[in-house]
Design a protein around this motif. Structure first.
Motif, PDB file in Angstrom:
ATOM      1  N   CYS A  55       5.111  19.372 -29.782  1.00 49.92           N
ATOM      2  CA  CYS A  55       5.456  19.065 -28.395  1.00 49.92           C
ATOM      3  C   CYS A  55       4.574  19.925 -27.506  1.00 49.92           C
ATOM      4  O   CYS A  55       4.512  21.408 -27.632  1.00 49.92           O
ATOM      5  CB  CYS A  55       6.753  19.061 -27.818  1.00 49.92           C
ATOM      6  N   TYR A  56       4.061  19.422 -26.498  1.00 47.84           N
ATOM      7  CA  TYR A  56       3.393  20.409 -25.447  1.00 47.84           C
ATOM      8  C   TYR A  56       3.825  19.552 -24.173  1.00 47.84           C
ATOM      9  O   TYR A  56       3.793  18.268 -23.757  1.00 47.84           O
ATOM     10  CB  TYR A  56       1.702  20.120 -25.634  1.00 47.84           C
TER      11      TYR A  56
ATOM     12  N   LEU B 275       4.943  24.939 -25.384  1.00 48.93           N
ATOM     13  CA  LEU B 275       4.446  24.458 -26.739  1.00 48.93           C
ATOM     14  C   LEU B 275       5.660  24.462 -27.691  1.00 48.93           C
ATOM     15  O   LEU B 275       6.209  25.636 -27.827  1.00 48.93           O
ATOM     16  CB  LEU B 275       3.203  25.119 -27.191  1.00 48.93           C
ATOM     17  N   THR B 276       5.976  23.517 -28.540  1.00 48.28           N
ATOM     18  CA  THR B 276       6.860  23.904 -29.625  1.00 48.28           C
ATOM     19  C   THR B 276       6.481  23.260 -30.951  1.00 48.28           C
ATOM     20  O   THR B 276       5.698  22.355 -31.064  1.00 48.28           O
ATOM     21  CB  THR B 276       8.271  23.087 -29.195  1.00 48.28           C
ATOM     22  N   VAL B 277       7.053  23.983 -32.117  1.00 46.07           N
ATOM     23  CA  VAL B 277       6.711  23.442 -33.647  1.00 46.07           C
ATOM     24  C   VAL B 277       8.105  23.351 -34.013  1.00 46.07           C
ATOM     25  O   VAL B 277       8.910  24.030 -34.201  1.00 46.07           O
ATOM     26  CB  VAL B 277       5.684  24.589 -34.157  1.00 46.07           C
ATOM     27  N   HIS B 278       8.327  22.118 -34.291  1.00 45.31           N
ATOM     28  CA  HIS B 278       9.958  21.501 -35.089  1.00 45.31           C
ATOM     29  C   HIS B 278       9.511  21.226 -36.632  1.00 45.31           C
ATOM     30  O   HIS B 278       8.292  20.744 -36.843  1.00 45.31           O
ATOM     31  CB  HIS B 278      10.648  20.547 -34.291  1.00 45.31           C
ATOM     32  N   LEU B 279      10.520  21.141 -37.401  1.00 42.22           N
ATOM     33  CA  LEU B 279      10.607  20.542 -38.701  1.00 42.22           C
ATOM     34  C   LEU B 279      10.360  18.845 -38.435  1.00 42.22           C
ATOM     35  O   LEU B 279      11.071  18.564 -37.672  1.00 42.22           O
ATOM     36  CB  LEU B 279      11.352  20.831 -39.604  1.00 42.22           C
ATOM     37  N   GLY B 280       9.446  18.316 -39.070  1.00 39.64           N
ATOM     38  CA  GLY B 280       9.171  16.797 -38.947  1.00 39.64           C
ATOM     39  C   GLY B 280      10.475  16.116 -39.194  1.00 39.64           C
ATOM     40  O   GLY B 280      10.658  14.913 -38.611  1.00 39.64           O
ATOM     41  N   VAL B 281      11.534  16.523 -39.806  1.00 39.90           N
ATOM     42  CA  VAL B 281      12.824  15.737 -40.365  1.00 39.90           C
ATOM     43  C   VAL B 281      13.650  15.629 -39.122  1.00 39.90           C
ATOM     44  O   VAL B 281      14.507  14.854 -39.177  1.00 39.90           O
ATOM     45  CB  VAL B 281      13.613  16.308 -41.382  1.00 39.90           C
ATOM     46  N   ILE B 282      13.450  16.437 -38.164  1.00 36.77           N
ATOM     47  CA  ILE B 282      14.485  16.481 -36.776  1.00 36.77           C
ATOM     48  C   ILE B 282      13.914  15.157 -36.117  1.00 36.77           C
ATOM     49  O   ILE B 282      12.998  15.081 -35.578  1.00 36.77           O
ATOM     50  CB  ILE B 282      14.466  17.735 -35.922  1.00 36.77           C
ATOM     51  N   PRO B 283      15.372  14.384 -35.550  1.00 39.33           N
ATOM     52  CA  PRO B 283      15.014  13.278 -34.681  1.00 39.33           C
ATOM     53  C   PRO B 283      14.292  13.587 -33.731  1.00 39.33           C
ATOM     54  O   PRO B 283      14.404  14.699 -32.849  1.00 39.33           O
ATOM     55  CB  PRO B 283      16.158  12.617 -34.566  1.00 39.33           C
ATOM     56  N   THR B 284      13.430  12.651 -33.006  1.00 37.26           N
ATOM     57  CA  THR B 284      12.594  12.683 -31.900  1.00 37.26           C
ATOM     58  C   THR B 284      13.573  12.961 -30.524  1.00 37.26           C
ATOM     59  O   THR B 284      13.072  13.883 -29.957  1.00 37.26           O
ATOM     60  CB  THR B 284      11.600  11.455 -31.731  1.00 37.26           C
ATOM     61  N   GLU B 285      14.559  12.387 -30.409  1.00 36.47           N
ATOM     62  CA  GLU B 285      15.315  12.682 -29.400  1.00 36.47           C
ATOM     63  C   GLU B 285      15.955  13.952 -29.286  1.00 36.47           C
ATOM     64  O   GLU B 285      16.140  14.467 -28.536  1.00 36.47           O
ATOM     65  CB  GLU B 285      16.392  11.460 -29.222  1.00 36.47           C
ATOM     66  N   ILE B 286      16.388  14.606 -30.436  1.00 34.85           N
ATOM     67  CA  ILE B 286      16.817  15.951 -30.515  1.00 34.85           C
ATOM     68  C   ILE B 286      15.906  16.865 -30.122  1.00 34.85           C
ATOM     69  O   ILE B 286      15.808  17.965 -29.505  1.00 34.85           O
ATOM     70  CB  ILE B 286      17.305  16.200 -31.987  1.00 34.85           C
ATOM     71  N   ILE B 287      14.661  16.624 -30.618  1.00 33.25           N
ATOM     72  CA  ILE B 287      13.551  17.561 -30.423  1.00 33.25           C
ATOM     73  C   ILE B 287      13.223  17.481 -28.974  1.00 33.25           C
ATOM     74  O   ILE B 287      13.133  18.725 -28.307  1.00 33.25           O
ATOM     75  CB  ILE B 287      12.254  17.282 -31.285  1.00 33.25           C
ATOM     76  N   LEU B 288      13.188  16.385 -28.430  1.00 44.47           N
ATOM     77  CA  LEU B 288      12.920  16.359 -26.762  1.00 44.47           C
ATOM     78  C   LEU B 288      14.080  17.151 -25.979  1.00 44.47           C
ATOM     79  O   LEU B 288      14.109  17.803 -25.250  1.00 44.47           O
ATOM     80  CB  LEU B 288      12.769  15.069 -26.300  1.00 44.47           C
ATOM     81  N   GLN B 289      15.378  17.035 -26.434  1.00 48.85           N
ATOM     82  CA  GLN B 289      16.519  17.433 -25.761  1.00 48.85           C
ATOM     83  C   GLN B 289      16.219  19.233 -26.046  1.00 48.85           C
ATOM     84  O   GLN B 289      16.700  19.734 -25.187  1.00 48.85           O
ATOM     85  CB  GLN B 289      17.720  17.035 -26.621  1.00 48.85           C
ATOM     86  N   HIS B 290      15.997  19.592 -27.275  1.00 42.94           N
ATOM     87  CA  HIS B 290      15.614  20.776 -27.407  1.00 42.94           C
ATOM     88  C   HIS B 290      14.840  21.347 -26.452  1.00 42.94           C
ATOM     89  O   HIS B 290      14.772  22.592 -26.083  1.00 42.94           O
ATOM     90  CB  HIS B 290      15.196  21.041 -28.850  1.00 42.94           C
ATOM     91  N   CYS B 291      13.481  20.735 -26.440  1.00 43.08           N
ATOM     92  CA  CYS B 291      12.615  21.313 -25.371  1.00 43.08           C
ATOM     93  C   CYS B 291      12.963  21.451 -24.078  1.00 43.08           C
ATOM     94  O   CYS B 291      12.852  22.363 -23.186  1.00 43.08           O
ATOM     95  CB  CYS B 291      11.266  20.416 -25.237  1.00 43.08           C
ATOM     96  N   ARG B 292      13.730  20.446 -23.382  1.00 44.85           N
ATOM     97  CA  ARG B 292      14.398  20.743 -22.021  1.00 44.85           C
ATOM     98  C   ARG B 292      15.225  21.997 -22.125  1.00 44.85           C
ATOM     99  O   ARG B 292      15.177  22.583 -21.087  1.00 44.85           O
ATOM    100  CB  ARG B 292      14.996  19.340 -21.738  1.00 44.85           C
TER     101      ARG B 292
END
Length: 677
Positions: A587-588, A645-662
């Motif tokens: 994510c960026y 910029l973030t790097v997550h494991l691909g198994v994490i759901p997209t909505e969780i990743i976006l929440q993490h970024c915020r």
């Protein structure tokens, strides 16, 4: 196969850097030097012969079509990137597939930046710059080119291995208590003692900071100091690293070493070489001076005719290309104290800059047309400095050749512009504007680039004063030395460590506990030019959160590729990028906030042409331009710009990743956690 070349329009080599493979290829093509000692000129001739067709072709394109090449690829897949700066053509070449157009273009702009830092306002005159880059004396030329080549190699190494140079932002060591203590030490003890000493020979310390490898531990600027731009600070870090390169495997104690030692025992550290008592013009003394951990540099990033003289005088915050002296004092391997001082005659440089700005503004206005508001503005700029320039030339005195030449050109300019019945302010004055700029740059060169004679007293901090500053800083940091060297590797950690000597800061966040699946992140405050990111250690000796050796190296390569990809999208106007790459999700985000932290509505990000300057802060401050562009719709507000910029494991759901970024973006800049950022 790598090369970087600076050439004149007549195909004269003004500077070159080549890797061994490129050099061997040239020698195979044109033969070895016939006589020992003739290597430098002979190789220059070979380079000139090789690149002459390209240089002449570029000149022809400009003359006949008012256009130029920006890049091309040959049949053997060699990439050439070219850029014309005034009358100097920069050419970067890669033939091994390791560098693309963006990296080559970035190297060109960084090389231009380092030339500006070394020669200051002289770079505004191509005629004078050519003389500086290619001295007639072969030995002097060899020393200069070797220094520039070394700076380029240092930059390339940092860009490939250091996150702060990957994203072109300054990384600070996160330890608020120690940072605060060091800033207080710099202000109340070190700088105060240096500036009150009679041994400073008229110089005044304006900026003082402590580096641990490339990370900033503490930074202090005196109240009357101008702002040190991020690009300048990054350039200074390159120069400091070039003088005292970091070898982290050798310089740093391992975490285990720190745990097992009391901090006492034998210590080895560098001391600066002695300064000469005078500035003899002999070649041996010149070589000795070049080995000193001190040199004069010129503050770059000039924005000619961007602000009016009145606005410039009102700000008095950042005047480009002001000469400073830099003292780089190693405390221990990996830890360095840097001092920037004001040269006593810097008022001359300030006047020269204002005069140059006025003539650049007039020249630009005359190009736009001899009539209308533009021409009037240009004429008013000259009217405003006319009496000041008369006084300035009179104060210089007629004895110096450069002063006499400036007086002659200025007299002719006034006769043409102001004489009754004369041509007045029209396009006929453009050549005389250029001539005035050249003469003013000559004054700058005379005052700040030419060594004074043996009888002159050098304006520099005495050797004793430098050693005193070095000793004071060593005493202050003695108990923290090993911790700082380890901390530079584990500045921000993804996992928690037990409280110990290697982790005496339990207040730092542990990101894996709060953000499961997060592998790495980089957050940059583009308003201040500072970044925060977990350390990326890829050596076999050190184990990091990412593993050891190949695993960490694999993640590092992913991060470097992500930054390159996001820059390409940002150039096309995208401020948000999300993409999946195998087992990873990237994510960026680029966004703007006001001073209270309220996120502002996203606007359109300008689209840049493919051949524009590279996005960053070192060679060309894209983000300063972006903030100006965005702030037009937010008049009266202080607008800040951030990147994540973030790097997550691909198994994490997209909505969780976006929440993490915020959540991560909010957490990183909490004052209670990182008050100095």
């Amino acid at each position: 196969m790598k090369c970087l070349l600076i050439a004149s329009e007549s195909a004269e080599v003004l500077f070159h850097w080549t890797d061994p493979e490129f050099q061997q290829n040239i020698q195979r093509q044109y033969g070895e030097s016939q006589e020992e000692g003739q290597g430098l000129p002979a190789f220059e001739d070979s380079m000139s012969t090789l690149f002459a067709p390209i240089i002449i072709s570029c000149s022809t394109m400009v003359d006949r079509l008012s256009d130029n090449y920006t890049s091309f690829t040959t049949e053997n897949n060699h990439i050439y990137v070219l850029h014309q700066f005034d009358e100097c053509l920069y050419i970067a070449v890669n033939g091994d597939g390791e560098e693309g157009e963006d990296i080559l273009r970035r190297k060109i702009y960084v090389m231009k930046k380092m030339v500006e830092v070394m020669f200051g306002m002289v770079t505004l005159s191509s005629q004078l710059l050519r003389r500086e880059l290619r001295p007639q004396d072969t030995e002097q030329r060899g020393r200069l080119w070797k220094h520039l080549q070394s700076l380029l190699e240092t930059y390339s190494h940092l860009r490939e291995n250091d996150q702060s140079f990957l994203v072109e932002a300054v990384e600070r060591l996160i330890h608020p208590t120690l940072c605060e203590q060091c800033i207080e030490f710099l202000e109340r003890r070190l700088v105060q003692q240096l500036n009150s000493s009679a041994e400073r020979a008229g110089e005044e310390v304006l900026h003082a900071f402590i580096l641990v490898h490339t990370k900033l531990l503490a930074f202090y600027s005196s109240r009357n100091a101008s702002t040190l731009a991020t690009s300048d600070l990054l350039a200074i870090i390159i120069m400091a690293q070039n003088m005292y390169p970091s070898n982290e495997d050798l310089d740093d104690p391992s975490p285990e070493d720190v745990e097992s030692t009391s901090g006492s025992g034998h210590e080895s550290f560098y001391t600066p070489e002695p300064s000469p008592t005078d500035r003899d013009s002999s070649s041996s003394d010149k070589a000795e001076r070049e080995s000193l951990p001190m040199f004069e540099f010129m503050d770059p990033d000039v924005q000619m005719a961007e602000d009016s003289l009145q606005a410039l005088e009102a700000k008095m915050v950042y005047i480009p290309m002001m000469p400073h002296s830099m003292y780089c004092l190693p405390l221990w391997p990996g830890i360095t104290l840097v001092l920037l001082t004001k040269i006593p005659t810097n008022a001359v440089a300030m006047s020269v800059y204002k005069f140059l700005e006025a003539f650049a503004k007039l020249e630009k206005c005359l190009h736009e047309g001899p009539e209308g508001s533009a021409a009037t503005r240009g004429q008013l700029a000259i009217n405003d400095i006319r009496s000041k320039l008369d006084k300035f030339i009179k104060a210089l005195g007629p004895s110096e050749l450069q002063s006499a030449q400036l007086l002659n050109v200025w007299t002719e300019f006034k006769n043409r512009a102001y004489a009754r019945g004369g041509p007045g302010f029209n396009k006929d004055l453009i050549p005389w504007c250029k001539n005035m700029k050249t003469q003013l740059c000559g004054i700058y060169r005379q005052c700040f680039l030419i060594d004074p004679g043996p009888g002159d007293i050098p304006q520099r901090l005495s050797q004793g004063l430098q050693e005193r500053a070095q000793t004071m800083a060593q005493e202050k940091l003695m108990d923290w030395r090993d911790f700082l060297l380890v901390k530079s590797k584990r500045n921000i950690t993804m996992v928690s460590y037990p409280f110990s000597k290697t982790n005496p800061a339990p207040f730092l966040p542990t990101y894996l506990e709060d953000f499961p699946g997060l592998i790495h992140f980089i957050c940059v405050d583009r308003s201040t030019g500072q970044m925060i990111a977990p350390s990326l250690s890829i050596t076999e000796r050190t184990t990091s959160e990412l593993g050891k050796g190949p695993v960490a190296r694999f993640i590092k390569n992913k991060v470097w590729n992500l930054v390159s990809t996001t820059r390409r999208f940002l150039r096309k106007g995208y401020s948000t990028v999300t993409l999946r790459d195998g087992d990873f999700y990237f994510c960026y985000f680029l966004w703007f906030e006001n001073e209270t932290g309220y996120k502002l509505e996203a606007g359109d990000t300008p689209i840049l042409p493919d051949d524009s300057a590279p996005i960053g802060m070192l060679a060309w401050d894209y983000y300063r331009k972006l903030l100006r562009y965005y702030s037009k719709n937010h008049q009266g507000e202080v607008v800040r710009c951030y990147e994540l910029l973030t790097v997550h494991l691909g198994v994490i759901p997209t909505e969780i990743i976006l929440q993490h970024c915020r959540q991560l973006a909010s957490k990183l800049w909490e004052p209670s956690r990182n008050p100095l950022l």
